[in-house]
Design a protein around this motif. Structure first.
Motif, PDB file in Angstrom:
ATOM      1  N   TYR A 447       1.083  -1.088   0.323  1.00 18.95           N
ATOM      2  CA  TYR A 447      -0.034   0.245  -0.092  1.00 18.95           C
ATOM      3  C   TYR A 447       0.983   0.876   0.138  1.00 18.95           C
ATOM      4  CZ  TYR A 447      -3.954  -2.982   1.165  1.00 18.95           C
ATOM      5  OH  TYR A 447      -4.530  -4.151   1.495  1.00 18.95           O
ATOM      6  N   SER A 448       0.642   2.239  -0.985  1.00 17.44           N
ATOM      7  CA  SER A 448       1.434   3.149  -0.845  1.00 17.44           C
ATOM      8  C   SER A 448       0.391   4.289  -1.559  1.00 17.44           C
ATOM      9  CB  SER A 448       2.758   3.458  -2.086  1.00 17.44           C
ATOM     10  OG  SER A 448       2.491   2.544  -3.237  1.00 17.44           O
ATOM     11  N   ILE A 449       1.267   5.605  -1.443  1.00 20.49           N
ATOM     12  CA  ILE A 449       1.077   6.711  -2.270  1.00 20.49           C
ATOM     13  C   ILE A 449       1.754   7.380  -2.557  1.00 20.49           C
ATOM     14  CG2 ILE A 449      -0.653   9.205  -1.908  1.00 20.49           C
ATOM     15  CD1 ILE A 449      -1.327   8.022   1.372  1.00 20.49           C
ATOM     16  N   LEU A 450       1.313   7.707  -3.890  1.00 16.71           N
ATOM     17  CA  LEU A 450       2.341   8.404  -5.477  1.00 16.71           C
ATOM     18  C   LEU A 450       1.503   9.864  -5.163  1.00 16.71           C
ATOM     19  CD1 LEU A 450       3.929   8.249  -7.947  1.00 16.71           C
ATOM     20  CD2 LEU A 450       1.784   8.094  -9.528  1.00 16.71           C
ATOM     21  N   ILE A 451       2.442  10.833  -5.442  1.00 19.77           N
ATOM     22  CA  ILE A 451       2.174  12.070  -4.987  1.00 19.77           C
ATOM     23  C   ILE A 451       3.121  12.887  -6.444  1.00 19.77           C
ATOM     24  CG2 ILE A 451       2.270  14.627  -3.892  1.00 19.77           C
ATOM     25  CD1 ILE A 451       1.960  12.469  -1.177  1.00 19.77           C
ATOM     26  N   GLY A 461      -2.289  12.802  -7.281  1.00 17.13           N
ATOM     27  CA  GLY A 461      -1.554  11.256  -7.376  1.00 17.13           C
ATOM     28  C   GLY A 461      -2.831  10.208  -7.162  1.00 17.13           C
ATOM     29  N   ALA A 462      -2.508   9.501  -5.911  1.00 23.32           N
ATOM     30  CA  ALA A 462      -3.242   8.111  -6.144  1.00 23.32           C
ATOM     31  C   ALA A 462      -2.568   6.909  -5.130  1.00 23.32           C
ATOM     32  CB  ALA A 462      -2.881   7.240  -7.842  1.00 23.32           C
ATOM     33  N   PHE A 463      -3.970   6.813  -4.310  1.00 23.78           N
ATOM     34  CA  PHE A 463      -3.563   5.702  -3.710  1.00 23.78           C
ATOM     35  C   PHE A 463      -3.570   4.677  -4.198  1.00 23.78           C
ATOM     36  CE2 PHE A 463      -5.842   2.994  -0.653  1.00 23.78           C
ATOM     37  CZ  PHE A 463      -4.234   1.947   0.358  1.00 23.78           C
ATOM     38  N   CYS A 464      -2.685   3.701  -4.370  1.00 25.29           N
ATOM     39  CA  CYS A 464      -2.197   2.751  -4.773  1.00 25.29           C
ATOM     40  C   CYS A 464      -2.315   1.138  -4.160  1.00 25.29           C
ATOM     41  CB  CYS A 464      -0.825   2.491  -5.449  1.00 25.29           C
ATOM     42  SG  CYS A 464      -0.964   3.631  -6.034  1.00 25.29           S
ATOM     43  N   ALA A 465      -2.965   0.349  -4.510  1.00 25.08           N
ATOM     44  CA  ALA A 465      -3.616  -0.871  -3.235  1.00 25.08           C
ATOM     45  C   ALA A 465      -3.575  -1.856  -3.958  1.00 25.08           C
ATOM     46  CB  ALA A 465      -5.474  -0.840  -2.873  1.00 25.08           C
ATOM     47  N   MET A 514      -9.186  -1.847 -13.715  1.00 17.02           N
ATOM     48  CA  MET A 514      -7.535  -1.857 -14.143  1.00 17.02           C
ATOM     49  C   MET A 514      -7.254  -0.644 -13.370  1.00 17.02           C
ATOM     50  SD  MET A 514      -8.519  -1.253 -18.220  1.00 17.02           S
ATOM     51  CE  MET A 514      -9.240  -3.035 -19.534  1.00 17.02           C
ATOM     52  N   PHE A 515      -6.476  -1.440 -12.273  1.00 19.76           N
ATOM     53  CA  PHE A 515      -6.728  -0.656 -11.189  1.00 19.76           C
ATOM     54  C   PHE A 515      -4.836  -0.033 -11.354  1.00 19.76           C
ATOM     55  CE2 PHE A 515      -9.155  -3.091  -8.686  1.00 19.76           C
ATOM     56  CZ  PHE A 515     -10.166  -2.195  -9.096  1.00 19.76           C
ATOM     57  N   LEU A 516      -4.363  -1.224 -11.031  1.00 21.73           N
ATOM     58  CA  LEU A 516      -2.142  -1.026 -11.525  1.00 21.73           C
ATOM     59  C   LEU A 516      -1.761  -1.361 -12.941  1.00 21.73           C
ATOM     60  CD1 LEU A 516      -0.927  -0.947  -8.099  1.00 21.73           C
ATOM     61  CD2 LEU A 516      -1.620   1.379  -9.015  1.00 21.73           C
TER      62      LEU A 516
END
Length: 576
Positions: A447-451, A461-465, A514-516
């Motif tokens: 779990y991470s956050i791209l800014i 950005g995006a919260f990437c699960a 289509m998440f990541l």
């Protein structure tokens, strides 16, 4: 050598008959400890606050609580110990143990050497744990309780009157004051009552807040509570089909039967059973409660299946006079195989989605407008904030976000992340502009956050699960918790459309999942008729358009944008 005697109960709140049980011998407990001699280091871990009497005797509303990190291997050893040892209800260790296991921070063994154990000091501020004096004038009338309490199933156990009942009442009202978003939560009253047997009112308030951020309250709305009840019925059919068949045959109102699953434990089981179950629950979470209720159904249906009486004895009476010992009940519960937390969480998520789709939609124009705003990702400024400035204490100095922007992000995250602190694991200002370098840094992060800060000053950005290493296994990967967002100039969250749509068309469903996506040339978040957010391999240029996965507007005023700074935030639970 003098021995310091620590009273096992919070004597101000409990009645005298339970205090008298402290005189009973502890021979069985001593035998258990000898049997598990190799776990004496963990017994010490469970009672580390033993020497710190300030935490447990303070009348000040500001508490100092010690938290410890525990590696996966030691966590599993600790789980075995707590499941195995039957501490009597009057043993001194429980007063420390419930506090300590609820403040443990689990750390992956692969991340740290085996011998490392971290500790930190976290001071609880008065905004979280203060007992409001305005509630001191409330009577002990049982009808005067917050709306989230199920007043048909009140549990006081051995709390005395008026002090114990009044303290419990004040705890619940104070919690309601700080959490207006909790509209229905039957578990809070019995949980608080049990904790008050061993802890002061300030500690109880802190601990039920811990249960809230861990998402261990079995729901905070009627819909979520109903979802838990429906999931329990499905679990019975999955793990004890013969028991489910007997219930179907003997009970005209099956749904009503299964809706009582929680109260079989907390209203009807003996107090000695209940304290042992809570030992396990505070370490492992609601999965324990499902296990115990499944074991109760199994035992109960075995009792009634051979009886010809069409009006079987009440399961409540069966639990009150349960014919097996607590260790026998636990053995049955823990013998249930392939009982995984992820499976339960997925069942609950699906059930909540189903219930939302069947509930009546708002009919007035204002409600429709509000619903449309939420479906398009707009977060109202009036939305209650679960995360406050007291929660976020370690903002990365080098991040492009300020404290207020981090607070906005943290209130958009799934609630279980609210106890974590942000950790800056990659920034182009330090690590350079190269996609492969970024992927090397985040490969094992789930779990991470791209800014991104564009050259025009906009931030999005995006919260990437999803585990980034899964990119090697399939094209698109990740989970439905992923979302896109903008912070500057506007604060908007774009959630996965799968939370609002129930489309049986497989082609449409594929577009909405289509998440990541990552290859050697780009990183993409959100797809289907366009890329929600696309970053090229140089980490210098990007593209944002509408996509089916999030039904978002472009995140930047310029569809093709240049990147000033790109950073990746991970979650640090060691200081929570």
């Amino acid at each position: 050598m003098s021995i310091i005697t620590i009273h096992p109960f919070y004597s101000d709140a409990v009645i005298d008959d339970i205090l008298a049980q402290t005189e009973k011998p502890l021979s069985q407990q001593q035998q258990n400890i000898q049997k598990h001699y190799h776990y004496k280091d963990l017994v010490g871990l469970l009672s580390w606050n033993n020497a710190n009497s300030q935490c447990f005797n303070s009348t000040d509303s500001s508490l100092s609580v010690t938290t410890h990190a525990v590696l996966d291997d030691d966590f599993n050893r600790l789980k075995y110990l707590i499941r195995s040892v039957l501490w009597p209800i009057n043993h001194y260790i429980r007063r420390q143990m419930w506090m300590n296991i609820l403040t443990l921070n689990r750390v992956r063994s692969s991340k740290q050497p085996r011998h490392v154990r971290q500790s930190s000091q976290a001071t609880l501020t008065s905004t979280i744990v203060i007992i409001d004096n305005d509630f001191s004038s409330l009577s002990s009338n049982h009808n005067q309780l917050p709306n989230f309490v199920d007043t048909t199933n009140l549990c006081f156990y051995h709390l005395n009157e008026p002090t114990g009942h009044s303290l419990l009442q004040r705890i619940l009202f104070t919690f309601a004051l700080h959490h207006p978003d909790v509209t229905y939560c039957p578990t809070l009253q019995p949980f608080s009552a049990l904790l008050l047997h061993y802890h002061t009112e300030y500690e109880v308030l802190y601990l039920i807040n811990r249960l809230l951020v861990k998402n261990w309250l079995c729901g905070v709305t009627r819909l979520q509570w109903e979802a838990h009840c429906n999931v329990f019925m499905k679990l019975v059919r999955l793990y004890y089909k013969s028991a489910a068949d007997i219930i179907d045959l003997r009970f005209a109102n099956m749904k009503s039967f299964y809706q009582e699953w929680f109260w079989w434990i907390f209203r009807y089981l003996p107090f000695t059973y209940l304290t042992k179950i809570m030992d396990c629950f505070f370490l492992e979470g609601p999965k324990i409660l499902f296990r115990i209720s499944l074991a109760l159904v199994h035992l109960y249906t075995k009792r009634i299946k051979d009886k010809s009486n069409k009006n079987p004895s009440d399961i409540a009476d069966f639990c009150q006079h349960i014919p097996v010992s607590i260790d026998h009940l636990l053995r049955i519960a823990f013998d249930i195989r392939n009982f995984k937390r992820r499976t339960i969480d997925q069942l609950i998520e699906n059930e909540e989605k189903l219930l939302r789709s069947t509930h009546q939609q708002p009919s007035n124009d204002n409600a429709k407008e509000s619903s449309n705003s939420i479906s398009h990702g707009i977060i109202s400024d009036r939305q209650p904030q679960l995360v406050t400035s007291q929660h976020l204490t370690q903002i990365p100095n080098k991040s492009i976000l300020d404290h207020k922007q981090f607070l906005t992000l943290w209130n958009w995250l799934p609630v279980r992340f609210s106890i974590a602190q942000p950790s800056l694991v990659f920034t182009t200002e330090e690590h350079g502009f190269r996609l492969q370098t970024l992927l090397d840094k985040i490969d094992e992060i789930e779990y991470s956050i791209l800014i991104i800060k564009a050259t025009n000053g906009e931030i999005f950005g995006a919260f990437c699960a999803g585990l980034w290493s899964d990119r090697h296994k399939r094209a698109y990967f990740g989970f439905g918790e992923t979302f896109l967002f903008t912070l500057v100039p506007k604060q908007i969250k774009y959630s996965w459309v799968g939370q609002q749509h129930d489309d049986s068309n497989r082609q449409n469903q594929a577009k909405r999942e289509m998440f990541l996506y990552v290859n050697n040339e780009k990183l993409v978040i959100g797809g289907g008729n366009g890329d929600g957010l696309c970053i090229d391999q140089s980490l210098c240029e990007g593209l944002t358009t509408h996509c089916d996965t999030f039904n978002n507007e472009p995140l930047c005023s310029q569809s093709y944008f240049s990147i000033s700074v790109l950073e990746m935030i991970a979650f640090d639970f060691s200081e929570s």
